[in-house]
Scaffold this motif. Structure first.
Motif, mmCIF file in Angstrom:
data_model
loop_
_atom_site.group_PDB
_atom_site.id
_atom_site.type_symbol
_atom_site.label_atom_id
_atom_site.label_comp_id
_atom_site.label_asym_id
_atom_site.label_seq_id
_atom_site.Cartn_x
_atom_site.Cartn_y
_atom_site.Cartn_z
ATOM 1 N N SER A 151 19.193 -7.931 -6.320
ATOM 2 C CA SER A 151 18.154 -6.931 -6.088
ATOM 3 C C SER A 151 17.502 -7.157 -4.725
ATOM 4 O O SER A 151 17.313 -8.298 -4.300
ATOM 5 C CB SER A 151 17.079 -6.993 -7.172
ATOM 6 N N ARG A 152 17.143 -6.072 -4.058
ATOM 7 C CA ARG A 152 16.360 -6.170 -2.845
ATOM 8 C C ARG A 152 14.883 -6.190 -3.214
ATOM 9 O O ARG A 152 14.495 -5.654 -4.246
ATOM 10 C CB ARG A 152 16.671 -5.000 -1.917
ATOM 11 N N VAL A 153 14.072 -6.784 -2.348
ATOM 12 C CA VAL A 153 12.642 -6.919 -2.620
ATOM 13 C C VAL A 153 11.853 -6.425 -1.413
ATOM 14 O O VAL A 153 12.154 -6.786 -0.267
ATOM 15 C CB VAL A 153 12.263 -8.383 -2.948
ATOM 16 N N LEU A 154 10.832 -5.610 -1.686
ATOM 17 C CA LEU A 154 9.887 -5.168 -0.662
ATOM 18 C C LEU A 154 8.512 -5.698 -1.030
ATOM 19 O O LEU A 154 7.971 -5.378 -2.094
ATOM 20 C CB LEU A 154 9.843 -3.642 -0.582
ATOM 21 N N VAL A 155 7.939 -6.516 -0.163
ATOM 22 C CA VAL A 155 6.610 -7.082 -0.365
ATOM 23 C C VAL A 155 5.607 -6.273 0.447
ATOM 24 O O VAL A 155 5.751 -6.130 1.662
ATOM 25 C CB VAL A 155 6.569 -8.559 0.060
ATOM 26 N N VAL A 156 4.601 -5.743 -0.224
ATOM 27 C CA VAL A 156 3.536 -5.006 0.444
ATOM 28 C C VAL A 156 2.327 -5.930 0.550
ATOM 29 O O VAL A 156 1.794 -6.389 -0.472
ATOM 30 C CB VAL A 156 3.157 -3.724 -0.325
#
Length: 215
Positions: free
Chosen positions: A106-111
């Motif tokens: 899975s790819r992860v985007l951290v905001v």
């Protein structure tokens, strides 16, 4: 925590998950209006005090987040989006929790978490004024709003392949972080929760970051 799924349901949908505490829930109003047009199917795993970091403390940590982690590992989402209040976890806890999900594919985007807001700043917004709009004077000094370092951003630097969206400059100029931006009230409480309207004004940045993270 109640897990719900929103958006596009076609066979070509990109499967997204958003994981985190009430600060993650703040982005749902901004994301929801763009799901169908982008063919995104979004599952939320958000709850009070439920940061995406496993540790043996708190009801959410002991009972809820281990089950969420199992689902993230078993079902492999195209993208997992996460954010949280900056005050609650360490970068090491985040890193240890995110790495297995990234390794599973899975790819992860951290905001990055938004700046905090002082009680006086919010009182300034609600204070009655006669004759002119004084809301532009309602600000928190930037060093105060960003006094606590954001462990999410530190953790993201340690996990290869994790994408980051840091919108600090959308909240603050060089010296201050206003409580009203473009005639929109930014915060709804001193816990730093964004108003739904402000979430919607930030959605173009969030949508662009999601598209880029999906590749």
């Amino acid at each position: 925590m109640r897990s719900c799924t929103y958006g596009y349901t076609g066979p070509d949908a990109k499967r997204l998950a958003i994981v985190g505490d009430s600060h993650a829930a703040m982005f749902l109003p901004g994301l929801a209006q763009h799901l169908n047009e982008n063919k995104w199917n979004l599952t939320k795993f958000v709850g009070y005090g439920c940061q995406w970091a496993l540790r043996e403390s708190g009801d959410c940590d002991r009972t809820v987040m281990p089950e969420v982690q199992k689902r993230l590992l078993a079902q492999r989402y195209d993208l997992v989006i996460t954010t949280a209040t900056r005050a609650m976890r360490s970068a090491n806890e985040y890193t240890a929790t995110w790495c297995p999900v990234v390794e599973s594919g899975s790819r992860v985007l951290v905001v990055g978490d938004n700046p905090s807001v002082s009680e006086e700043t919010l009182s300034c917004v609600t204070r009655v004024s006669i004759g002119r709009d004084n809301s532009g004077e309602c600000t928190t000094p930037r060093p105060v709003a960003l006094a606590k370092a954001d462990p999410l951003l530190a953790a993201a630097d340690r996990v290869p392949g994790v994408r980051v969206l840091d919108m600090t400059e959308s909240f603050c100029d060089a010296d201050r972080c206003p409580a009203v931006i473009g005639d929109v009230i930014v915060y709804r409480d001193t816990a730093g929760h964004l108003t739904a309207t402000n979430s919607q004004t930030l959605s173009p940045q969030l949508v662009t970051a999601v598209r880029e993270a999906l590749g």
